[in-house]
Design a protein around this motif. Structure first.
Motif, short mmCIF file in Angstrom:
data_model
loop_
_atom_site.label_atom_id
_atom_site.label_comp_id
_atom_site.label_asym_id
_atom_site.label_seq_id
_atom_site.Cartn_x
_atom_site.Cartn_y
_atom_site.Cartn_z
N LEU A 120 0.86 -1.18 0.00
CA LEU A 120 0.00 0.00 0.00
C LEU A 120 0.90 1.23 0.00
CD1 LEU A 120 -2.25 -1.25 2.92
CD2 LEU A 120 -2.69 -1.51 0.49
N GLY A 121 0.59 2.19 -0.85
CA GLY A 121 1.40 3.39 -0.93
C GLY A 121 0.57 4.65 -0.89
N THR A 122 1.09 5.66 -0.21
CA THR A 122 0.45 6.97 -0.14
C THR A 122 1.51 8.02 -0.42
OG1 THR A 122 -1.12 6.19 1.52
CG2 THR A 122 -0.85 8.57 1.33
N ALA A 123 1.14 8.99 -1.24
CA ALA A 123 2.03 10.12 -1.54
C ALA A 123 1.29 11.41 -1.22
CB ALA A 123 2.46 10.09 -2.99
N VAL A 124 1.85 12.18 -0.32
CA VAL A 124 1.32 13.51 -0.01
C VAL A 124 2.30 14.48 -0.66
CG1 VAL A 124 0.76 15.16 1.82
CG2 VAL A 124 0.37 12.72 2.18
N TYR A 125 1.78 15.36 -1.52
CA TYR A 125 2.68 16.26 -2.24
C TYR A 125 2.21 17.69 -2.11
CZ TYR A 125 -0.90 15.83 -5.79
OH TYR A 125 -2.10 15.84 -6.44
N VAL A 126 3.19 18.58 -2.11
CA VAL A 126 2.94 20.01 -1.99
C VAL A 126 3.63 20.70 -3.16
CG1 VAL A 126 3.29 22.07 -0.57
CG2 VAL A 126 2.79 19.87 0.52
N LEU A 127 2.87 21.49 -3.88
CA LEU A 127 3.40 22.28 -4.98
C LEU A 127 3.54 23.71 -4.46
CD1 LEU A 127 4.01 21.68 -8.00
CD2 LEU A 127 1.80 22.69 -8.52
N ARG A 128 4.73 24.28 -4.61
CA ARG A 128 4.96 25.62 -4.11
C ARG A 128 5.53 26.51 -5.21
NH1 ARG A 128 8.74 22.24 -2.86
NH2 ARG A 128 10.92 22.84 -3.01
N ASP A 129 5.21 27.78 -5.14
CA ASP A 129 5.74 28.77 -6.08
C ASP A 129 7.19 29.03 -5.70
OD1 ASP A 129 6.50 31.39 -7.12
OD2 ASP A 129 4.39 31.58 -7.71
N LEU A 130 8.12 28.87 -6.65
CA LEU A 130 9.53 29.05 -6.34
C LEU A 130 9.89 30.52 -6.08
CD1 LEU A 130 11.27 26.54 -8.79
CD2 LEU A 130 10.95 26.32 -6.33
N GLY A 131 9.13 31.43 -6.66
CA GLY A 131 9.40 32.85 -6.47
C GLY A 131 9.04 33.34 -5.08
N THR A 132 7.89 32.91 -4.59
CA THR A 132 7.41 33.39 -3.30
C THR A 132 7.56 32.37 -2.17
OG1 THR A 132 5.16 32.61 -3.68
CG2 THR A 132 5.69 34.84 -4.44
N GLY A 133 7.68 31.09 -2.55
CA GLY A 133 7.74 30.04 -1.54
C GLY A 133 6.38 29.63 -1.01
N ALA A 134 5.33 30.27 -1.51
CA ALA A 134 3.98 29.98 -1.04
C ALA A 134 3.46 28.65 -1.58
CB ALA A 134 3.03 31.11 -1.46
N THR B 113 -3.11 14.46 -2.06
CA THR B 113 -2.78 13.13 -1.54
C THR B 113 -3.33 12.10 -2.50
OG1 THR B 113 -2.95 13.93 0.74
CG2 THR B 113 -3.03 11.55 0.42
N VAL B 114 -2.50 11.13 -2.85
CA VAL B 114 -2.95 10.01 -3.68
C VAL B 114 -2.51 8.72 -3.01
CG1 VAL B 114 -2.90 11.30 -5.87
CG2 VAL B 114 -0.87 10.09 -5.13
N ASN B 115 -3.26 7.67 -3.27
CA ASN B 115 -2.86 6.36 -2.75
C ASN B 115 -3.29 5.28 -3.71
OD1 ASN B 115 -5.65 5.81 -2.07
ND2 ASN B 115 -5.34 7.13 -0.31
N THR B 116 -2.59 4.18 -3.65
CA THR B 116 -2.90 3.01 -4.47
C THR B 116 -2.20 1.80 -3.86
OG1 THR B 116 -3.04 2.18 -6.74
CG2 THR B 116 -0.98 3.29 -6.12
#
Length: 160
Positions: A94-108, A114-117
Motif C-alpha cells: 500500500l502506498g500513499t504520496a502527499v505532495y505540496v506544490l509551491r511557487d519558487l518565487g514566493t515560496g507559497a 494526496t494520492v494512494n494506491t
C-alpha cells in the motif's frame, strides 16, 4: 445503428462545450504551463527515485521551473495469503504520496494533494525470487503513484 452513434456524437459535442469541457492539452489548455515547469525535490531513497523519474517522464524535466514539489511517501506491506504451513505467500503493498506544490518565487504553497494506491506480489520458496518480485512491485507502486499525482495536477491545473 451506425448512424445513431454518429447522431449521438454530434449532439454530445455541443453539450460538452456548453458545460465548460476543455482539453487540458488543447490550445490555451490549463496544463500547457505545467510541462517542464515543476522541479521535484531530490530523491533520497530507491522508492523516491522511481517516483521522481516517472514524474519527470510525465511532466517533463524542469527547464525553467516555476514550481517546486515536495513528495512525502509512505508504504506499508501486508500479508494477504497464508499457506497451510503458516507461510505468507502473497503480499499487498500500500502506498500513499502527499505532495505540496509551491511557487519558487514566493515560496507559497500553491496546491496540496494526496494520492494512494496498491500493488501486490507473490512470495516463493526462493528468497531471491521473492526479493525480485518485491522490488518490481515497489517500482510499479511508485509508477502508479506518480501517474496519479500527474493526473491530479492536470485536473486541478486551472486552480494555480
Amino acid at each position: 445503428m451506425s448512424s445513431f452513434n454518429r447522431r449521438f456524437l454530434l449532439l454530445a459535442l455541443p453539450a460538452l462545450a456548453a458545460c465548460g469541457f476543455e482539453p487540458v492539452y488543447g490550445t490555451g489548455g490549463s496544463a500547457n504551463g505545467l510541462r517542464g515547469s515543476i522541479i521535484v525535490d531530490e530523491p533520497t531513497t530507491k522508492n523516491s527515485f522511481d517516483l521522481v523519474a516517472r514524474l519527470e517522464e510525465r511532466l517533463g524535466r524542469a527547464q525553467s521551473p516555476i514550481y517546486g514539489m515536495t513528495v512525502t511517501l509512505t508504504t506499508e506491506e501486508k500479508g494477504l495469503a497464508i499457506s497451510g504451513s503458516n507461510d505468507i505467500t502473497r503480499y499487498n503493498l500500500l502506498g500513499t504520496a502527499v505532495y505540496v506544490l509551491r511557487d519558487l518565487g514566493t515560496g507559497a504553497q500553491v496546491y496540496k494533494g494526496t494520492v494512494n494506491t496498491f500493488t501486490a506480489y507473490s512470495a516463493s520458496a526462493q528468497p531471491v525470487s521473492t526479493l525480485a518480485a518485491e522490488r518490481d512491485a515497489r517500482s510499479r507502486l511508485m509508477t502508479a503513484l506518480a501517474d496519479k499525482i500527474t493526473t491530479d495536477l492536470l485536473i486541478n491545473s486551472g486552480k494555480f
